[in-house]
Structure formats: C-alpha cells, structure tokens
Scaffold this active site. Sequence first.
Site, PDB file in Angstrom:
ATOM      1  N   ALA A 282       0.806  -1.053  -0.012  1.00 10.92           N
ATOM      2  CA  ALA A 282       0.055  -0.056   0.037  1.00 10.92           C
ATOM      3  C   ALA A 282       0.915   1.296   0.079  1.00 10.92           C
ATOM      4  O   ALA A 282       0.724   2.145  -0.802  1.00 10.92           O
ATOM      5  CB  ALA A 282      -1.002  -0.121   1.211  1.00 10.92           C
ATOM      6  N   GLU A 283       1.931   1.311   1.057  1.00 13.21           N
ATOM      7  CA  GLU A 283       2.760   2.542   0.901  1.00 13.21           C
ATOM      8  C   GLU A 283       3.390   2.749  -0.271  1.00 13.21           C
ATOM      9  O   GLU A 283       3.621   3.789  -0.866  1.00 13.21           O
ATOM     10  CB  GLU A 283       3.317   2.570   2.374  1.00 13.21           C
ATOM     11  N   SER A 284       4.064   1.572  -0.795  1.00 12.86           N
ATOM     12  CA  SER A 284       4.979   1.759  -1.912  1.00 12.86           C
ATOM     13  C   SER A 284       4.003   2.279  -2.928  1.00 12.86           C
ATOM     14  O   SER A 284       4.596   3.177  -3.815  1.00 12.86           O
ATOM     15  CB  SER A 284       5.743   0.462  -2.277  1.00 12.86           C
TER      16      SER A 284
END
Length: 169
Positions: A69-71
Amino acid sequence: MAGKGQRSSSPPRPPPGFGEGVPPDNALHALGFEFTRITGDEVLGRLSVTEICCQPFKMLNGGVSALIAESAASIGGFMASGYKRVAGVQLSINHLKPARLGDRIEARANPIQVGRNIQVWEVQIWLMDPSTSERKDLASSARVTILTNMSTPERVKNYEEGIKKYSKL
C-alpha cells in the site's frame, strides 16, 4: 551458486526495460511483486503469495500488505508531484479477507486528493480469481497520506528516469 538453504548473494534482477538497474521498489521487487501500470492517476501491480511473504499460518503477512500500500501510493505520488521526492506520513489499513499461500493478489492505488504539499491515496488489494485472472474479493483496503513537493537529491535522479521509462511500458 548458493547451496541448499543458503541465499544467493546476487539481488533479483529489475523488470525489463526499467533502466539503470533500479526497480520501482526494491523491497517489493525482492518479494516478487510486479508493477503492471504506473501513472500519477493509478498504480497497479500483482503478487503471487509465496512462503516468503506469508506469516506462519500460510497467509499473507499484514506487513506485506502495508508495504504494498505505502509503496504503490508513494510511487504514484512521485509521478503525480512531477517527480518530486515524497514521504509517507500516515498509513491506515484494514485487512478484510485473508490471502493464502498460492493465491494471487492485485493492488490498485488511486489518488483521492493531490495537493501541492499533501496527497491522499486509496489502495485496494484484491484476491484474483485463478480461473479468470479477474478481481474477486477485496482482501485489504488502505489510505496513505504522503508529504510531497520535496526536492529530489541529485544522487537519485536515475530513479526519476527509471520511473519515467517504466511508466511507458
């Protein structure tokens, strides 16, 4: 060549055509994640759930979902900001359905708000139907807030060039 039970010292090869030997995200690349679309409006990618990304109960580790998600949001934010450095400042993720060993998942990141200094992205991680390769069930849903418009150091300019090349594939 590494012996049985030993890891090879050479890192996984980057996706073809990315350039400069820099994958869009080193940690995801090491897990086998494949980006299929990278733009400032959408980031898509897929992962086969293997032993390396599972918890002991043979289900996808929630930390791997958070990494995806963050990447994905950060790469999309980097594109949307005109290739300015970004930094995640908040991540909230809900795990709704387990992805099990052998499953294939698809992540889709889309911006909710693209401001000059702050972006908010929604990332959905879907279980794929093995017979049709279509999205089947929502496994995780995340919201990522990113600080943007930061200057990019010269030493990572090749990353910008690589992302530009990769996003055209």
